[in-house]
Design a protein around this motif. Sequence first.
Motif, PDB file in Angstrom:
ATOM      1  N   LEU A  18       0.828  -1.194   0.000  1.00 45.19           N
ATOM      2  CA  LEU A  18       0.000   0.000   0.000  1.00 45.19           C
ATOM      3  C   LEU A  18       0.865   1.248   0.000  1.00 45.19           C
ATOM      4  CD1 LEU A  18      -2.519  -1.074   2.785  1.00 45.19           C
ATOM      5  CD2 LEU A  18      -2.733  -1.395   0.328  1.00 45.19           C
ATOM      6  N   PRO A  19       0.298   2.349  -0.473  1.00 41.26           N
ATOM      7  CA  PRO A  19       1.026   3.616  -0.359  1.00 41.26           C
ATOM      8  C   PRO A  19       1.226   3.955   1.112  1.00 41.26           C
ATOM      9  CG  PRO A  19      -0.920   3.812  -1.792  1.00 41.26           C
ATOM     10  CD  PRO A  19      -1.006   2.498  -1.098  1.00 41.26           C
ATOM     11  N   LEU A  20       2.233   4.774   1.397  1.00 42.63           N
ATOM     12  CA  LEU A  20       2.478   5.173   2.779  1.00 42.63           C
ATOM     13  C   LEU A  20       1.279   5.950   3.306  1.00 42.63           C
ATOM     14  CD1 LEU A  20       6.201   6.304   2.547  1.00 42.63           C
ATOM     15  CD2 LEU A  20       5.286   4.169   3.510  1.00 42.63           C
ATOM     16  N   ALA A  21       0.818   5.545   4.466  1.00 42.19           N
ATOM     17  CA  ALA A  21      -0.338   6.236   5.042  1.00 42.19           C
ATOM     18  C   ALA A  21      -0.326   6.051   6.536  1.00 42.19           C
ATOM     19  CB  ALA A  21      -1.641   5.681   4.465  1.00 42.19           C
ATOM     20  N   ALA A  22      -0.983   6.946   7.215  1.00 43.31           N
ATOM     21  CA  ALA A  22      -1.121   6.788   8.657  1.00 43.31           C
ATOM     22  C   ALA A  22      -2.056   5.640   8.917  1.00 43.31           C
ATOM     23  CB  ALA A  22      -1.686   8.081   9.261  1.00 43.31           C
ATOM     24  N   CYS A  23      -1.898   4.977  10.052  1.00 42.80           N
ATOM     25  CA  CYS A  23      -2.747   3.843  10.390  1.00 42.80           C
ATOM     26  C   CYS A  23      -4.172   4.325  10.576  1.00 42.80           C
ATOM     27  CB  CYS A  23      -2.268   3.162  11.675  1.00 42.80           C
ATOM     28  SG  CYS A  23      -0.674   2.358  11.492  1.00 42.80           S
ATOM     29  N   ASP A  39      -7.503  10.890  -0.646  1.00 42.67           N
ATOM     30  CA  ASP A  39      -6.235  10.532  -1.283  1.00 42.67           C
ATOM     31  C   ASP A  39      -6.138   9.016  -1.425  1.00 42.67           C
ATOM     32  OD1 ASP A  39      -4.556   9.456   1.189  1.00 42.67           O
ATOM     33  OD2 ASP A  39      -5.678  11.245   1.814  1.00 42.67           O
ATOM     34  N   VAL A  40      -5.214   8.576  -2.257  1.00 48.43           N
ATOM     35  CA  VAL A  40      -5.071   7.153  -2.565  1.00 48.43           C
ATOM     36  C   VAL A  40      -4.802   6.328  -1.318  1.00 48.43           C
ATOM     37  CG1 VAL A  40      -3.641   5.454  -3.772  1.00 48.43           C
ATOM     38  CG2 VAL A  40      -4.318   7.542  -4.937  1.00 48.43           C
ATOM     39  N   SER A  41      -3.918   6.819  -0.463  1.00 47.91           N
ATOM     40  CA  SER A  41      -3.546   6.040   0.712  1.00 47.91           C
ATOM     41  C   SER A  41      -4.728   5.807   1.651  1.00 47.91           C
ATOM     42  CB  SER A  41      -2.396   6.703   1.453  1.00 47.91           C
ATOM     43  OG  SER A  41      -2.731   8.029   1.806  1.00 47.91           O
ATOM     44  N   SER A  42      -5.610   6.795   1.782  1.00 48.29           N
ATOM     45  CA  SER A  42      -6.780   6.627   2.635  1.00 48.29           C
ATOM     46  C   SER A  42      -7.717   5.565   2.078  1.00 48.29           C
ATOM     47  CB  SER A  42      -7.535   7.958   2.772  1.00 48.29           C
ATOM     48  OG  SER A  42      -6.742   8.915   3.425  1.00 48.29           O
ATOM     49  N   LEU A  43      -7.910   5.609   0.768  1.00 48.08           N
ATOM     50  CA  LEU A  43      -8.782   4.629   0.129  1.00 48.08           C
ATOM     51  C   LEU A  43      -8.200   3.224   0.243  1.00 48.08           C
ATOM     52  CD1 LEU A  43      -9.823   6.657  -3.038  1.00 48.08           C
ATOM     53  CD2 LEU A  43     -11.354   5.865  -1.230  1.00 48.08           C
ATOM     54  N   TYR A  44      -6.908   3.111   0.012  1.00 45.34           N
ATOM     55  CA  TYR A  44      -6.281   1.795   0.099  1.00 45.34           C
ATOM     56  C   TYR A  44      -6.349   1.252   1.519  1.00 45.34           C
ATOM     57  CZ  TYR A  44      -4.279   0.029  -4.222  1.00 45.34           C
ATOM     58  OH  TYR A  44      -4.112  -0.561  -5.437  1.00 45.34           O
ATOM     59  N   GLU A  67      -9.906   3.753  -8.447  1.00 39.36           N
ATOM     60  CA  GLU A  67      -9.862   3.964  -9.895  1.00 39.36           C
ATOM     61  C   GLU A  67     -10.712   5.168 -10.299  1.00 39.36           C
ATOM     62  OE1 GLU A  67     -11.013   1.663 -14.064  1.00 39.36           O
ATOM     63  OE2 GLU A  67     -11.489   0.753 -12.127  1.00 39.36           O
ATOM     64  N   ARG A  68     -11.870   5.322  -9.638  1.00 39.40           N
ATOM     65  CA  ARG A  68     -12.777   6.414  -9.999  1.00 39.40           C
ATOM     66  C   ARG A  68     -12.199   7.770  -9.619  1.00 39.40           C
ATOM     67  NH1 ARG A  68     -18.902   7.665  -8.035  1.00 39.40           N
ATOM     68  NH2 ARG A  68     -18.093   6.938  -6.041  1.00 39.40           N
ATOM     69  N   GLN A  69     -11.618   7.875  -8.421  1.00 42.42           N
ATOM     70  CA  GLN A  69     -11.131   9.163  -7.945  1.00 42.42           C
ATOM     71  C   GLN A  69      -9.720   9.494  -8.426  1.00 42.42           C
ATOM     72  OE1 GLN A  69     -11.788  10.183  -3.846  1.00 42.42           O
ATOM     73  NE2 GLN A  69     -13.676   8.979  -3.682  1.00 42.42           N
ATOM     74  N   HIS A  70      -8.946   8.453  -8.714  1.00 44.76           N
ATOM     75  CA  HIS A  70      -7.550   8.682  -9.137  1.00 44.76           C
ATOM     76  C   HIS A  70      -7.237   7.848 -10.377  1.00 44.76           C
ATOM     77  CE1 HIS A  70      -6.931  10.655  -5.226  1.00 44.76           C
ATOM     78  NE2 HIS A  70      -7.620   9.642  -4.716  1.00 44.76           N
ATOM     79  N   PRO A  71      -7.950   8.097 -11.472  1.00 49.30           N
ATOM     80  CA  PRO A  71      -7.838   7.230 -12.660  1.00 49.30           C
ATOM     81  C   PRO A  71      -6.460   7.219 -13.310  1.00 49.30           C
ATOM     82  CG  PRO A  71      -9.049   9.238 -13.178  1.00 49.30           C
ATOM     83  CD  PRO A  71      -8.875   9.215 -11.687  1.00 49.30           C
ATOM     84  N   TYR A  72      -5.691   8.251 -13.111  1.00 46.58           N
ATOM     85  CA  TYR A  72      -4.383   8.319 -13.776  1.00 46.58           C
ATOM     86  C   TYR A  72      -3.216   8.077 -12.825  1.00 46.58           C
ATOM     87  CZ  TYR A  72      -7.491  10.502 -17.140  1.00 46.58           C
ATOM     88  OH  TYR A  72      -8.539  10.751 -17.980  1.00 46.58           O
ATOM     89  N   SER A  73      -3.524   7.670 -11.615  1.00 48.45           N
ATOM     90  CA  SER A  73      -2.453   7.411 -10.661  1.00 48.45           C
ATOM     91  C   SER A  73      -1.841   6.031 -10.914  1.00 48.45           C
ATOM     92  CB  SER A  73      -2.992   7.461  -9.232  1.00 48.45           C
ATOM     93  OG  SER A  73      -3.812   6.319  -8.982  1.00 48.45           O
ATOM     94  N   ALA A  74      -0.662   5.842 -10.345  1.00 53.04           N
ATOM     95  CA  ALA A  74       0.007   4.547 -10.500  1.00 53.04           C
ATOM     96  C   ALA A  74      -0.771   3.432  -9.815  1.00 53.04           C
ATOM     97  CB  ALA A  74       1.418   4.638  -9.923  1.00 53.04           C
ATOM     98  N   TRP A  75      -1.642   3.808  -8.866  1.00 54.06           N
ATOM     99  CA  TRP A  75      -2.368   2.798  -8.101  1.00 54.06           C
ATOM    100  C   TRP A  75      -3.722   2.421  -8.707  1.00 54.06           C
ATOM    101  CZ3 TRP A  75       0.023   0.121  -4.458  1.00 54.06           C
ATOM    102  CH2 TRP A  75       1.215   0.653  -3.956  1.00 54.06           C
ATOM    103  N   ALA A  79      -5.574  -1.160  -8.363  1.00 52.04           N
ATOM    104  CA  ALA A  79      -6.888  -1.164  -7.726  1.00 52.04           C
ATOM    105  C   ALA A  79      -7.910  -1.897  -8.597  1.00 52.04           C
ATOM    106  CB  ALA A  79      -7.351   0.261  -7.462  1.00 52.04           C
ATOM    107  N   GLN A  80      -7.782  -1.743  -9.897  1.00 52.54           N
ATOM    108  CA  GLN A  80      -8.683  -2.431 -10.829  1.00 52.54           C
ATOM    109  C   GLN A  80      -8.615  -3.941 -10.624  1.00 52.54           C
ATOM    110  OE1 GLN A  80      -7.823  -1.683 -14.969  1.00 52.54           O
ATOM    111  NE2 GLN A  80      -9.614  -0.385 -15.174  1.00 52.54           N
ATOM    112  N   LEU A  81      -7.399  -4.443 -10.547  1.00 52.23           N
ATOM    113  CA  LEU A  81      -7.218  -5.882 -10.384  1.00 52.23           C
ATOM    114  C   LEU A  81      -7.649  -6.339  -8.995  1.00 52.23           C
ATOM    115  CD1 LEU A  81      -6.226  -8.226 -12.113  1.00 52.23           C
ATOM    116  CD2 LEU A  81      -3.955  -7.913 -11.150  1.00 52.23           C
ATOM    117  N   MET A  82      -7.349  -5.544  -7.982  1.00 56.55           N
ATOM    118  CA  MET A  82      -7.760  -5.905  -6.632  1.00 56.55           C
ATOM    119  C   MET A  82      -9.280  -5.889  -6.479  1.00 56.55           C
ATOM    120  SD  MET A  82      -5.146  -6.801  -5.030  1.00 56.55           S
ATOM    121  CE  MET A  82      -6.002  -7.019  -3.472  1.00 56.55           C
ATOM    122  N   SER A  83      -9.934  -5.015  -7.220  1.00 53.29           N
ATOM    123  CA  SER A  83     -11.394  -4.993  -7.217  1.00 53.29           C
ATOM    124  C   SER A  83     -11.933  -6.310  -7.769  1.00 53.29           C
ATOM    125  CB  SER A  83     -11.897  -3.822  -8.072  1.00 53.29           C
ATOM    126  OG  SER A  83     -13.286  -3.925  -8.290  1.00 53.29           O
TER     127      SER A  83
END
Length: 270
Positions: A18-23, A39-44, A67-75, A79-83
């Motif tokens: 996962l991206p770096l994020a607070a617990c 942000d991506v980390s919160s969603l992940y 994918e919906r909120q960050h369609p062009y991000s590296a994640w 996320a598509q595959l994990m979905s």
Amino acid sequence: MLKLSRPIVLLFAAATVLPLAACAHGGKNKADTAYVARDVSSLYTAAKRSMDSSDYEQAAKVFDEVERQHPYSAWARRAQLMSAFNYYLARKYPDAINSAQRFVTIHPGNADAPYAEYLIGMSYYQQIDEVTRDQSTTQQASDAFGELIRRYPDSRYASDARLKLDLIKDHLAGKEMEIGRFYQRSGQWLAATFRFRSVVDQYQTTSHTPEALERLVECYLALGVPQEAQKAGAVLGRNYPESYWYRQSLKLLGQENKQTQRQRRTASRK
């Protein structure tokens, strides 16, 4: 609990990257999928929390949000595959197929594309019903695994797909046998031969082939074409000489030969 093939289990590890994020704290929150810009980390983190709690459908929906909120991000791609993976675990197979198919369509050359194809095949495979029911899903599973093997023959998933294909072929052959027996019981001998012939021609490596050949002997005799019955019996004897079905065909053909000889003797006295 849903049993998973070993290749399916391999993707569990991907969810831990996962991206770096607070617990995050707290339990599952059904509001995780409400559209609130995050942000991506919160969603992940939210998706991982749902996944760890075995709430796979919720996890899938949150991965969809990535994918919906960050369609062009590296994640977004991950996320598509994990979905798709989580929809599969939740037994929401149509949703898993749609997500995995979208991944393959957008990223056909990606290293994870073989896995997405495998998820599609497995999602159909898990829906295969008993042979007395419609087998369109079984055929879709066969097509999906065939496509995986065709496009990615050397992938780690292709070998498992080949094993699944053998089981699928046996299942499809069983369906043909079911229909053939129905026609045979109804006295529709020609229609029955088409079904049994299909098993012999298309599914000859399955466990149903010996019976199909013996049934052909029965049908050809009923149709009054003993020569074809002899041919089917010969193929059965050459390939399955120790089988019950060959012994049955010998009895039928022996009875036919005796009857033919009696008819010839009767004709010669006239």
